[in-house]
Enzyme design. Structure first.
Site, PDB file in Angstrom:
ATOM      1  N   HIS A   1      -5.031 -20.613   2.470  1.00 55.81           N
ATOM      2  CA  HIS A   1      -6.432 -20.232   2.691  1.00 55.81           C
ATOM      3  C   HIS A   1      -6.694 -20.120   4.191  1.00 55.81           C
ATOM      4  O   HIS A   1      -6.236 -20.970   4.951  1.00 55.81           O
ATOM      5  CB  HIS A   1      -7.357 -21.299   2.099  1.00 55.81           C
ATOM      6  CG  HIS A   1      -8.814 -21.051   2.386  1.00 55.81           C
ATOM      7  ND1 HIS A   1      -9.551 -20.128   1.692  1.00 55.81           N
ATOM      8  CD2 HIS A   1      -9.651 -21.602   3.309  1.00 55.81           C
ATOM      9  CE1 HIS A   1     -10.790 -20.125   2.153  1.00 55.81           C
ATOM     10  NE2 HIS A   1     -10.874 -21.015   3.144  1.00 55.81           N
TER      11      HIS A   1
ATOM     12  N   LYS B   1       3.008   7.622   5.363  1.00 59.13           N
ATOM     13  CA  LYS B   1       2.335   6.367   5.720  1.00 59.13           C
ATOM     14  C   LYS B   1       1.894   6.374   7.178  1.00 59.13           C
ATOM     15  O   LYS B   1       0.890   5.757   7.541  1.00 59.13           O
ATOM     16  CB  LYS B   1       3.257   5.162   5.443  1.00 59.13           C
ATOM     17  CG  LYS B   1       3.761   5.088   4.012  1.00 59.13           C
ATOM     18  CD  LYS B   1       2.651   5.280   2.995  1.00 59.13           C
ATOM     19  CE  LYS B   1       3.176   5.570   1.612  1.00 59.13           C
ATOM     20  NZ  LYS B   1       3.651   6.947   1.402  1.00 59.13           N
TER      21      LYS B   1
ATOM     22  N   GLY C   1      -3.590  17.593  -9.101  1.00 56.91           N
ATOM     23  CA  GLY C   1      -2.772  16.441  -9.460  1.00 56.91           C
ATOM     24  C   GLY C   1      -3.262  15.188  -8.763  1.00 56.91           C
ATOM     25  O   GLY C   1      -3.477  15.196  -7.547  1.00 56.91           O
TER      26      GLY C   1
END
Length: 482
Positions: A461, A51, A196
């Protein structure tokens, strides 16, 4: 005879060290045996350092599109591979040290060496047969040196897994890589073949493509990321192809020819035709296999199946007092699954009430490519195959204000409900930050939430999370913003 410990865990990966912490919290005298590095593959060579690499790629991608945000960057923008790798290894080192601190804080003894089961309730620890992959940080408290025999009433095997090796694709550390070599390149290859398209393969394909490599992915199945919902997989594939990644689906690598500085893969398609692709390097990312060998399972008669230790819902093997968790105990091969199994295991040993077996259907999966992919529960196809009549909701990132403002308007949220009961059967997402969003659906499924509760929940929101509610509304013909 007195036991040395109440609980001994073999392996200090995410499953092992979390189990050790929980065991200590429950009052057990606990030890953990580790042969190489605290934190296991996940912290040192997998989940975390990958990561870190992907974050560098993400920043590079954003900087490359600075003009889209009204910004001007002066000078040449290019990756410094040595610095990128150095940062990733530093992150791994920090995580390694953190696990050591947790062991000390919780008074868990760390026994350095390689463990082998000798009889029920007993292990022998010897010096590892191979050297660690890299210099290790200072070791925390060591008990009786690195060699000796130890006893415990409960022994938990958490030895993890290693890269699967296919005939003809044996890694050589130079031209053919596993994820170990792929994480520490000395230079970015100009071209790369990835065999893969599971999470490992796609993440490396995404990283190296962003870093400038020409990437070809070979996958035996008809879709990339085969465990994902077909619609999500198809969406992701189109995005990857627009980035320049080439896919060979329903194909396999028959042979590989090696030259001094390149490999040529002979790729056989569904129709039997063979295509030759030459690249600087090849990454074999065809899955992993459990570390079940050389730990004494055969001598104790421990049942294994398809390379994994067979366990019940509480991680118990067929041998009393012996348990297994994580990758060595079979799929899904995910760090968070291992952690949860470990907690279930020791809490059951402690006799706690309300300990429930792992529900594999509620284990989320995340792939940290660009775009990200995340899911939990049944795909639409799986739900239908199970005989369920379903209601399916979809909501595009392009209709979400926050996604548009972020410049990340390509993505999709998909939800699958039981048409009769409103049960949330599955949730599937592709797009920016979906690996952070999926947990909302995991919690909803764990609480047995129906569409009604989700519709009556207020989502803030402007956020990406609003798309989750809109997808639910869409399943019932009530979407408000699309």
């Amino acid at each position: 005879m007195a036991q040395d410990y109440d609980v001994i865990i073999i392996g200090s990966g995410p499953g092992g060290y979390v189990t050790a912490v929980r065991a200590a919290q429950l009052g057990f005298k606990t030890a953990i045996v580790e042969r190489e590095h605290l934190g296991g593959i996940c912290s040192n060579w997998g989940c975390i350092p990958t990561k870190a690499l992907l974050r560098s790629a993400e920043v590079l991608h954003q900087a490359s599109h600075a003009a889209d945000y009204g910004l001007t960057l002066d000078g040449t923008l290019k990756p410094d591979v040595e610095a990128v790798v150095k940062r990733s290894r530093a992150v791994a080192g920090r995580m390694n040290g953190g696990v050591g601190m947790l062991m000390k804080k919780n008074k868990v003894d760390v026994i350095w060496g390689e463990a082998k089961l000798t009889k029920p309730g007993e292990i022998a620890v010897a010096r590892p047969a191979k050297k660690p992959m890299e210099p290790q940080p200072p070791k925390p408290k060591t008990v009786k040196g690195e060699e000796g025999t130890y006893t415990a009433k409960h022994i938990i095997v958490a030895t993890g897994a290693r890269p699967r090796v296919l005939p003809g694709l044996e890694p050589d550390g130079r031209l053919i890589w596993t994820y170990f070599e792929a994480m520490v390149p000395k230079a970015i290859p100009k071209s790369l073949i990835v065999v893969g398209s599971g999470a490992i393969g796609i993440e490396f394909a995404s990283f190296y493509r962003t870093m400038g490599a020409e990437v070809t992915v070979v996958e035996m199945m008809p879709t990339i990321m085969p465990v994902e919902d077909a619609e999500i997989s198809a969406f992701a594939r189109k995005r990857f192809e627009r980035q320049g990644i080439t896919f060979h689906l329903e194909a396999k690598v028959k042979t590989v020819d090696k030259a001094d500085a390149s490999v040529t893969a002979h790729i056989e398609g569904k129709d039997g035709k063979v295509a030759k692709v030459t690249a600087d390097r090849l990454i074999s990312a065809v899955g992993v296999v459990g570390n079940v060998e050389n730990i004494g399972l055969e001598a104790l008669g421990v049942k294994t199946e398809r390379g994994a230790i067979v366990i019940d819902g509480y991680c118990r093997t067929n041998v009393p007092g012996l348990y297994a968790i994580g990758d060595v105990a079979g799929p899904p091969l995910l760090a968070h699954k291992a952690e949860h199994e470990g907690v279930i295991c020791v809490e059951k040993i402690a006799g706690l009430k309300d300990v429930h077996p792992l529900d594999r259907n509620r284990v989320p999966g995340c792939t940290y490519c660009h775009p990200q992919v995340a899911s939990v529960g049944l795909t639409e196809a799986q739900a239908k195959e199970a005989g369920r009549k379903v209601r399916v909701g979809r909501f595009p990132f392009a209709a979400n204000g926050k996604a548009v403002a972020l410049g990340e308007d390509q993505g999709l949220v998909k939800t699958v409900f039981d048409a009769a009961t409103g049960e949330l059967l599955g949730a599937h997402m592709v797009g920016a930050e979906v690996t952070e969003l999926i947990q909302g659906f995991v919690v909803a499924m764990n609480l047995e939430t129906t569409e009604a509760e989700l519709m009556h929940s207020i989502f803030p929101h402007p956020t990406l999370s609003e798309m989750m509610k809109e997808s639910v509304l869409d399943a019932y013909g009530r979407a408000l913003n699309a």
